[in-house]
Design a protein around this motif. Structure first.
Motif, PDB file in Angstrom:
ATOM      1  N   ARG A 103       0.843  -1.199   0.000  1.00 22.87           N
ATOM      2  CA  ARG A 103       0.000   0.000   0.000  1.00 22.87           C
ATOM      3  C   ARG A 103       0.884   1.257   0.000  1.00 22.87           C
ATOM      4  NH1 ARG A 103      -4.806  -2.219   0.981  1.00 22.87           N
ATOM      5  NH2 ARG A 103      -5.887  -0.226   1.134  1.00 22.87           N
ATOM      6  N   ASP A 104       0.331   2.337  -0.473  1.00 18.33           N
ATOM      7  CA  ASP A 104       1.079   3.597  -0.535  1.00 18.33           C
ATOM      8  C   ASP A 104       0.917   4.328   0.804  1.00 18.33           C
ATOM      9  OD1 ASP A 104       2.425   5.846  -1.251  1.00 18.33           O
ATOM     10  OD2 ASP A 104       1.061   6.465  -2.861  1.00 18.33           O
ATOM     11  N   ILE A 105       1.637   3.842   1.819  1.00 16.94           N
ATOM     12  CA  ILE A 105       1.512   4.400   3.172  1.00 16.94           C
ATOM     13  C   ILE A 105       2.466   5.594   3.291  1.00 16.94           C
ATOM     14  CG2 ILE A 105       1.735   3.934   5.648  1.00 16.94           C
ATOM     15  CD1 ILE A 105       1.093   0.963   4.967  1.00 16.94           C
ATOM     16  N   ALA A 106       1.869   6.788   3.307  1.00 18.78           N
ATOM     17  CA  ALA A 106       2.673   8.016   3.343  1.00 18.78           C
ATOM     18  C   ALA A 106       3.151   8.331   4.747  1.00 18.78           C
ATOM     19  CB  ALA A 106       1.861   9.185   2.799  1.00 18.78           C
ATOM     20  N   LEU A 107       2.363   7.909   5.756  1.00 22.27           N
ATOM     21  CA  LEU A 107       2.721   8.212   7.139  1.00 22.27           C
ATOM     22  C   LEU A 107       1.925   7.319   8.083  1.00 22.27           C
ATOM     23  CD1 LEU A 107       4.325  10.293   8.969  1.00 22.27           C
ATOM     24  CD2 LEU A 107       2.137  11.500   9.211  1.00 22.27           C
ATOM     25  N   VAL A 108       2.573   6.914   9.173  1.00 26.99           N
ATOM     26  CA  VAL A 108       1.874   6.249  10.278  1.00 26.99           C
ATOM     27  C   VAL A 108       1.933   7.187  11.476  1.00 26.99           C
ATOM     28  CG1 VAL A 108       1.780   4.230  11.804  1.00 26.99           C
ATOM     29  CG2 VAL A 108       2.521   3.959   9.418  1.00 26.99           C
ATOM     30  N   MET A 109       0.781   7.471  12.051  1.00 33.18           N
ATOM     31  CA  MET A 109       0.741   8.220  13.312  1.00 33.18           C
ATOM     32  C   MET A 109       0.656   7.188  14.427  1.00 33.18           C
ATOM     33  SD  MET A 109      -1.426  11.647  12.698  1.00 33.18           S
ATOM     34  CE  MET A 109      -1.372  12.523  11.133  1.00 33.18           C
ATOM     35  N   GLN A 110       1.773   7.000  15.092  1.00 36.67           N
ATOM     36  CA  GLN A 110       1.855   6.015  16.174  1.00 36.67           C
ATOM     37  C   GLN A 110       1.511   6.714  17.487  1.00 36.67           C
ATOM     38  OE1 GLN A 110       2.267   2.712  16.260  1.00 36.67           O
ATOM     39  NE2 GLN A 110       2.159   2.775  18.487  1.00 36.67           N
ATOM     40  N   GLU A 131      12.185  -0.817  11.320  1.00 31.77           N
ATOM     41  CA  GLU A 131      12.827  -1.886  10.538  1.00 31.77           C
ATOM     42  C   GLU A 131      12.302  -1.929   9.109  1.00 31.77           C
ATOM     43  OE1 GLU A 131      12.344  -5.508  12.767  1.00 31.77           O
ATOM     44  OE2 GLU A 131      13.443  -4.677  14.469  1.00 31.77           O
ATOM     45  N   ASN A 132      11.012  -1.641   8.933  1.00 31.35           N
ATOM     46  CA  ASN A 132      10.416  -1.715   7.596  1.00 31.35           C
ATOM     47  C   ASN A 132      10.402  -0.364   6.883  1.00 31.35           C
ATOM     48  OD1 ASN A 132       9.218  -4.624   7.226  1.00 31.35           O
ATOM     49  ND2 ASN A 132       8.879  -4.049   9.360  1.00 31.35           N
ATOM     50  N   GLU A 133      11.030   0.633   7.550  1.00 30.29           N
ATOM     51  CA  GLU A 133      11.228   1.960   6.953  1.00 30.29           C
ATOM     52  C   GLU A 133       9.917   2.639   6.552  1.00 30.29           C
ATOM     53  OE1 GLU A 133      14.208   1.608   3.888  1.00 30.29           O
ATOM     54  OE2 GLU A 133      15.768   1.054   5.323  1.00 30.29           O
ATOM     55  N   PHE A 134       8.898   2.462   7.380  1.00 30.62           N
ATOM     56  CA  PHE A 134       7.670   3.226   7.181  1.00 30.62           C
ATOM     57  C   PHE A 134       7.857   4.608   7.800  1.00 30.62           C
ATOM     58  CE2 PHE A 134       5.744  -1.084   6.957  1.00 30.62           C
ATOM     59  CZ  PHE A 134       5.047  -0.938   5.763  1.00 30.62           C
ATOM     60  N   PRO A 135       7.487   5.667   7.085  1.00 24.52           N
ATOM     61  CA  PRO A 135       7.577   6.995   7.702  1.00 24.52           C
ATOM     62  C   PRO A 135       6.549   7.109   8.835  1.00 24.52           C
ATOM     63  CG  PRO A 135       6.531   7.125   5.529  1.00 24.52           C
ATOM     64  CD  PRO A 135       6.967   5.707   5.718  1.00 24.52           C
ATOM     65  N   PHE A 136       6.975   7.604   9.984  1.00 23.98           N
ATOM     66  CA  PHE A 136       6.014   7.717  11.082  1.00 23.98           C
ATOM     67  C   PHE A 136       6.381   8.850  12.021  1.00 23.98           C
ATOM     68  CE2 PHE A 136       9.321   5.172  13.031  1.00 23.98           C
ATOM     69  CZ  PHE A 136       9.267   5.454  14.399  1.00 23.98           C
ATOM     70  N   ILE A 137       5.367   9.316  12.735  1.00 21.67           N
ATOM     71  CA  ILE A 137       5.563  10.253  13.840  1.00 21.67           C
ATOM     72  C   ILE A 137       4.922   9.622  15.077  1.00 21.67           C
ATOM     73  CG2 ILE A 137       5.563  12.290  12.348  1.00 21.67           C
ATOM     74  CD1 ILE A 137       2.695  12.874  13.353  1.00 21.67           C
ATOM     75  N   ILE A 138       5.285  10.120  16.240  1.00 26.01           N
ATOM     76  CA  ILE A 138       4.659   9.641  17.471  1.00 26.01           C
ATOM     77  C   ILE A 138       3.787  10.765  18.027  1.00 26.01           C
ATOM     78  CG2 ILE A 138       5.055   8.922  19.861  1.00 26.01           C
ATOM     79  CD1 ILE A 138       7.556   7.436  18.896  1.00 26.01           C
ATOM     80  N   ILE A 168      12.962  11.122  15.809  1.00 27.46           N
ATOM     81  CA  ILE A 168      11.523  10.938  15.573  1.00 27.46           C
ATOM     82  C   ILE A 168      10.766  12.197  15.980  1.00 27.46           C
ATOM     83  CG2 ILE A 168       9.480   9.561  16.171  1.00 27.46           C
ATOM     84  CD1 ILE A 168      11.440   7.258  16.879  1.00 27.46           C
ATOM     85  N   THR A 169       9.856  12.644  15.124  1.00 26.53           N
ATOM     86  CA  THR A 169       8.975  13.765  15.474  1.00 26.53           C
ATOM     87  C   THR A 169       7.961  13.275  16.503  1.00 26.53           C
ATOM     88  OG1 THR A 169       9.195  14.776  13.291  1.00 26.53           O
ATOM     89  CG2 THR A 169       7.250  15.389  14.580  1.00 26.53           C
ATOM     90  N   MET A 170       7.930  13.923  17.669  1.00 29.36           N
ATOM     91  CA  MET A 170       6.957  13.579  18.714  1.00 29.36           C
ATOM     92  C   MET A 170       6.100  14.805  18.995  1.00 29.36           C
ATOM     93  SD  MET A 170       8.882  11.153  21.454  1.00 29.36           S
ATOM     94  CE  MET A 170      10.343  10.245  20.983  1.00 29.36           C
ATOM     95  N   ILE A 171       4.796  14.615  18.943  1.00 29.23           N
ATOM     96  CA  ILE A 171       3.868  15.733  19.120  1.00 29.23           C
ATOM     97  C   ILE A 171       2.950  15.481  20.315  1.00 29.23           C
ATOM     98  CG2 ILE A 171       2.021  17.089  18.045  1.00 29.23           C
ATOM     99  CD1 ILE A 171       3.187  16.276  15.318  1.00 29.23           C
TER     100      ILE A 171
END
Length: 201
Positions: A103-110, A131-138, A168-171
Motif C-alpha cells: 500500500r502507498d503508506i505516506a505516514l503512520v501516526m503512532q 525496521e520496515n522503513e515506514f515513515p512515522f511520527i509519534i 523521531i517527530t513527537m507531538i
C-alpha cells in the motif's frame, strides 16, 4: 484543505477483504484506549466520525476515511489482554496484511499515552515501523493530564525509552485542549500537497 469534509468510506475485519491501495494513505496505530478515535475526531473537527468507546479492544476492524486525495486508515487497537486468542490472531493477520501488501503508506501516526512509558507492544510496533522503513511520527496523547513537571519528566523519559527518539517527530496532543492539532493538520496538508505536486510534474 477543509478537514471537516472527510468521509467514512468502509471498514474491513479480515485481511482477505482489504482492497488494493489506489491513493496515499495515513494510518493511525496505537494500543487500545490510547485515544485514537478522539484524535481522529479532533483532527477532522467531527464529534462522532470515529466511535469513541469506553470498552478497550472494541475497534476490531480497519476503518477507512477519505479526504481529497488521501485515505486515512484507523487500525484496530492492540494490547488489550481480555481479547480472545483467535481475535488476537485475526488482528495480527489484518494489520500485517495492511502493512505488507504494497500500500502507498505516506505516514503512520503512532499513538503513545504521554502519561506512561511505552508498553512492550508500543515498542514492538515502533521497532516494526523502523525496521520496515515506514515513515512515522509519534503522537503523545492525553498531554492535558500532566502538569508541567510531569510532562518534562515524561518527555525526557521517552528519549531514553524509544529507539532513535532523537530522530523521531513527537507531538504532544490533547483532545481536550486541542494541543498538537494544528501541527498534525499541517503534516497531513504537506503530504496531500506533495502528492498533488508529483501528479502535476
Amino acid at each position: 484543505m477543509n478537514f471537516y469534509n472527510v468521509k467514512f468510506e468502509t471498514s474491513f475485519g479480515l485481511a482477505s477483504q482489504l482492497p488494493p491501495s489506489n491513493r496515499m494513505e495515513i494510518a493511525f496505530s496505537g494500543r487500545s484506549n490510547v485515544g485514537k478515535s478522539s484524535l481522529i475526531n479532533k483532527i477532522f473537527n467531527r464529534k462522532a466520525l470515529a466511535r469513541v468507546s469506553a470498552t478497550p479492544g472494541k475497534t476490531a476492524t480497519i476503518n477507512f476515511f477519505s479526504l481529497e486525495n488521501l485515505y486515512f486508515a484507523d487500525l484496530p487497537g492492540y494490547g488489550y489482554a481480555k481479547v480472545a486468542r483467535n481475535e488476537t490472531r485475526r488482528w495480527a493477520d489484518l494489520v500485517e496484511t495492511y502493512f505488507n501488501s504494497g500500500r502507498d503508506i505516506a505516514l503512520v501516526m503512532q499513538l503513545v499515552d504521554m502519561r506512561h512509558a511505552p508498553s512492550k507492544d508500543d515498542l514492538m510496533m515502533i521497532d516494526f515501523l523502523i525496521e520496515n522503513e515506514f515513515p512515522f511520527i509519534i503522537v503523545l496523547t492525553k498531554s492535558d493530564k500532566l502538569n508541567k513537571t510531569e510532562r518534562q519528566k515524561r518527555l525526557e523519559g521517552f528519549l531514553q525509552e524509544i529507539p532513535y527518539a532523537q530522530q523521531i517527530t513527537m507531538i504532544p496532543f490533547s483532545a481536550q485542549t486541542g494541543e498538537g492539532v494544528e501541527e498534525i493538520r499541517a503534516i497531513i496538508e504537506q503530504i496531500a500537497n506533495s502528492d498533488n505536486q508529483e501528479k502535476g510534474d
